[in-house]
Design an enzyme around this catalytic site. Structure first.
Site, PDB file in Angstrom:
ATOM      1  N   CYS A  95       0.857  -1.192   0.000  1.00 49.33           N
ATOM      2  CA  CYS A  95       0.000   0.000   0.000  1.00 49.33           C
ATOM      3  C   CYS A  95       0.894   1.243   0.000  1.00 49.33           C
ATOM      4  O   CYS A  95       0.608   2.231  -0.668  1.00 49.33           O
ATOM      5  CB  CYS A  95      -0.885   0.039   1.241  1.00 49.33           C
TER       6      CYS A  95
ATOM      7  N   HIS B 201       0.839   4.800  -1.876  1.00 48.54           N
ATOM      8  CA  HIS B 201       0.232   5.906  -1.121  1.00 48.54           C
ATOM      9  C   HIS B 201       1.171   6.625  -0.157  1.00 48.54           C
ATOM     10  O   HIS B 201       0.755   7.534   0.545  1.00 48.54           O
ATOM     11  CB  HIS B 201      -1.016   5.413  -0.391  1.00 48.54           C
TER      12      HIS B 201
ATOM     13  N   ARG C   9     -13.528   0.170  -1.333  1.00 49.15           N
ATOM     14  CA  ARG C   9     -12.408   0.857  -1.960  1.00 49.15           C
ATOM     15  C   ARG C   9     -11.083   0.117  -1.720  1.00 49.15           C
ATOM     16  O   ARG C   9     -10.323  -0.128  -2.647  1.00 49.15           O
ATOM     17  CB  ARG C   9     -12.332   2.281  -1.397  1.00 49.15           C
TER      18      ARG C   9
ATOM     19  N   CYS D  39      -8.130  -1.894  -4.251  1.00 44.57           N
ATOM     20  CA  CYS D  39      -6.680  -1.708  -4.270  1.00 44.57           C
ATOM     21  C   CYS D  39      -5.947  -3.027  -4.058  1.00 44.57           C
ATOM     22  O   CYS D  39      -4.921  -3.269  -4.676  1.00 44.57           O
ATOM     23  CB  CYS D  39      -6.260  -0.699  -3.198  1.00 44.57           C
TER      24      CYS D  39
HETATM   25  C1  HEC Z   1      -0.636   0.153  -7.673  1.00 40.94           C
HETATM   26  C2  HEC Z   1      -0.880   1.267  -6.787  1.00 40.94           C
HETATM   27  C3  HEC Z   1      -1.791   1.054  -5.598  1.00 40.94           C
HETATM   28  C4  HEC Z   1      -1.610   0.202  -4.530  1.00 40.94           C
HETATM   29  C5  HEC Z   1      -0.519  -0.821  -4.344  1.00 40.94           C
HETATM   30  C6  HEC Z   1      -2.681   0.502  -3.602  1.00 40.94           C
HETATM   31  N1  HEC Z   1      -3.486   1.492  -4.085  1.00 40.94           N
HETATM   32 FE1  HEC Z   1      -4.937   2.470  -3.082  1.00 40.94          FE
HETATM   33  N2  HEC Z   1      -5.355   3.579  -4.744  1.00 40.94           N
HETATM   34  C7  HEC Z   1      -4.647   3.536  -5.936  1.00 40.94           C
HETATM   35  C8  HEC Z   1      -5.239   4.464  -6.885  1.00 40.94           C
HETATM   36  C9  HEC Z   1      -4.768   4.711  -8.328  1.00 40.94           C
HETATM   37  C10 HEC Z   1      -6.321   5.083  -6.223  1.00 40.94           C
HETATM   38  C11 HEC Z   1      -7.235   6.179  -6.754  1.00 40.94           C
HETATM   39  C12 HEC Z   1      -6.513   7.526  -6.644  1.00 40.94           C
HETATM   40  C13 HEC Z   1      -6.317   7.918  -5.207  1.00 40.94           C
HETATM   41  O1  HEC Z   1      -7.215   8.515  -4.624  1.00 40.94           O
HETATM   42  O2  HEC Z   1      -5.269   7.563  -4.635  1.00 40.94           O
HETATM   43  C14 HEC Z   1      -6.354   4.512  -4.872  1.00 40.94           C
HETATM   44  C15 HEC Z   1      -7.249   4.889  -3.877  1.00 40.94           C
HETATM   45  C16 HEC Z   1      -7.198   4.461  -2.565  1.00 40.94           C
HETATM   46  C17 HEC Z   1      -8.034   4.968  -1.506  1.00 40.94           C
HETATM   47  C18 HEC Z   1      -9.116   6.022  -1.657  1.00 40.94           C
HETATM   48  C19 HEC Z   1      -8.537   7.404  -1.487  1.00 40.94           C
HETATM   49  C20 HEC Z   1      -9.586   8.486  -1.491  1.00 40.94           C
HETATM   50  O3  HEC Z   1      -9.201   9.664  -1.437  1.00 40.94           O
HETATM   51  O4  HEC Z   1     -10.783   8.204  -1.497  1.00 40.94           O
HETATM   52  C21 HEC Z   1      -7.671   4.323  -0.356  1.00 40.94           C
HETATM   53  C22 HEC Z   1      -8.250   4.528   1.022  1.00 40.94           C
HETATM   54  C23 HEC Z   1      -6.616   3.397  -0.712  1.00 40.94           C
HETATM   55  N3  HEC Z   1      -6.349   3.517  -2.045  1.00 40.94           N
HETATM   56  C24 HEC Z   1      -5.981   2.529   0.181  1.00 40.94           C
HETATM   57  C25 HEC Z   1      -5.074   1.556  -0.205  1.00 40.94           C
HETATM   58  C26 HEC Z   1      -4.577   0.509   0.686  1.00 40.94           C
HETATM   59  C27 HEC Z   1      -4.948   0.355   2.146  1.00 40.94           C
HETATM   60  C28 HEC Z   1      -3.741  -0.257  -0.054  1.00 40.94           C
HETATM   61  C29 HEC Z   1      -3.026  -1.517   0.369  1.00 40.94           C
HETATM   62  C30 HEC Z   1      -3.915  -2.623   0.741  1.00 40.94           C
HETATM   63  C31 HEC Z   1      -3.665   0.338  -1.377  1.00 40.94           C
HETATM   64  N4  HEC Z   1      -4.506   1.398  -1.443  1.00 40.94           N
HETATM   65  C32 HEC Z   1      -2.857  -0.139  -2.396  1.00 40.94           C
HETATM   66  C33 HEC Z   1      -3.538   2.768  -6.186  1.00 40.94           C
HETATM   67  C34 HEC Z   1      -2.985   1.845  -5.323  1.00 40.94           C
END
Ligand code: HEC
Length: 304
Positions: free
Chosen positions: A218, A222, A261, A265
């Site tokens: 994650c 992020h 959400r 991811c």
């Molecule tokens: C390959 C890249 C990637 C990984 C790895 C990833 N994410 Fe994301 N995530 C994104 C993208 C692209 C978005 C949509 C854009 C944004 O708001 O960040 C997102 C959105 C989110 C959001 C919503 C943010 C908002 O403002 O509403 C959350 C919460 C989140 N991720 C949590 C996680 C968590 C917890 C993990 C690990 C389990 C994770 N992500 C792993 C790419 C990733």
């Protein structure tokens, strides 16, 4: 003499408990403050920070399309905090919030009677506490989330549990969170015991564990990746990432929970997401919510 001894032992006991209570969250507090510092430095001036934080970015893009001088509270709106174009679109959407219907539906659900005459209101007389979830329940010795507690209430009253990703559960959350927002509440996650400290550590470990053939965690996206573009989206920062759920995503066209959400991811990492009411999911949420401590409860909200 005797009373003096009693007094000083009481004092010592008192000092020991307050000290250890403070100790349980010391590590988490250090994590939180360091993370805020990291993001404030990163977004102080993205173009100027190109070498340090954005080695693969285009300097021109960083200079023209990114906002500068961001502070802790700005991160409450995720990637819209730094992406000028996205923020403009976001502000336009907020003029006629597309999630208002969910708050209204949630309000109806709140007082709707179960077959036994109780209602959600019986279980949750106070709705100004959304920023205190997840927490460790001393009675069941389990972590409880805003999602699991709603289904616990339904099950305890002999009702059918709800889908944990969308529909009535997300709508009721929209009402609950909005009540907390209107009461001016902030995220106030507590780590006051060894059990809570352990839960935080496991949630943190989940967050930093690399998964799938791309070995992504994650944090890759992020923390280190926050601010970088992935296809047509800009990655949001860990700090402030869960303050605004449930969310109406334009892609979903309806309102969904934070678990919906996160599961997306995890699937993108090529993994099977933990079950929404599992301790693994709730511990991950606990870590995320702690990292947003001190920030306003700000849901429901809208995202692309
Ligand atoms: C390959 C890249 C990637 C990984 C790895 C990833 N994410 Fe994301 N995530 C994104 C993208 C692209 C978005 C949509 C854009 C944004 O708001 O960040 C997102 C959105 C989110 C959001 C919503 C943010 C908002 O403002 O509403 C959350 C919460 C989140 N991720 C949590 C996680 C968590 C917890 C993990 C690990 C389990 C994770 N992500 C792993 C790419 C990733």
């Amino acid at each position: 003499m005797f009373s003096k001894i009693v007094k000083s032992t009481t004092f010592l006991l008192f000092a020991a408990t307050t000290l250890s209570a403070a100790n349980f969250n010391a590590g988490a507090e250090k994590d939180r403050l360091e993370m805020i510092k990291y993001f404030e430095a990163k977004f102080e001036d993205p173009a100027k920070n190109l070498n340090r934080f954005f080695p693969y970015s285009d300097e021109e893009e960083l200079a023209t399309k990114y906002d500068k001088g961001l502070k802790h509270m700005d991160f409450n709106i995720g990637s819209y905090a730094y992406s000028k174009d996205a923020k403009f679109q976001y502000e336009q959407l907020k003029e006629m919030p597309p999630y208002d219907y969910a708050i209204d539906k949630g309000e109806e659900l709140y007082t709707k009677k179960f077959a036994n005459g109780n209602s959600l209101q019986t279980c949750f007389p106070d709705l100004t506490n959304a920023g205190t979830y997840p927490y460790f329940d001393e009675k069941s010795k389990k972590m409880v989330s805003l999602t699991s507690t709603i289904n616990d209430c339904l099950r305890a009253n002999g009702e059918k549990e709800w889908d944990t990703k969308k529909g009535p559960l997300a709508e009721f959350q929209a009402y609950w969170v909005n009540e907390s927002k209107e009461a001016g509440k902030i995220f106030d996650i507590k780590i006051n015991s060894q059990a809570e400290k352990d839960a935080y550590e496991r949630g943190k470990e989940y967050y930093y564990t690399q998964r799938g053939y791309l070995k992504l965690s994650c944090a890759t996206c992020h923390v280190q990746g926050a601010g970088q573009r992935v296809r047509n989206e800009i990655l949001s920062p860990l700090v402030g990432q869960v303050t605004h759920f449930p969310v109406l995503r334009l892609k979903w066209t309806d309102i969904g929970t934070v678990e919906r959400r996160l599961s997306g991811c995890v699937v993108d990492q090529g993994q099977v997401p933990p079950k929404d009411e599992s301790q693994t999911m709730i511990e991950l949420l606990y870590f995320l919510a702690y990292m947003s401590n001190g920030m306003p409860v700000d849901g429901p909200d809208v995202r692309k």
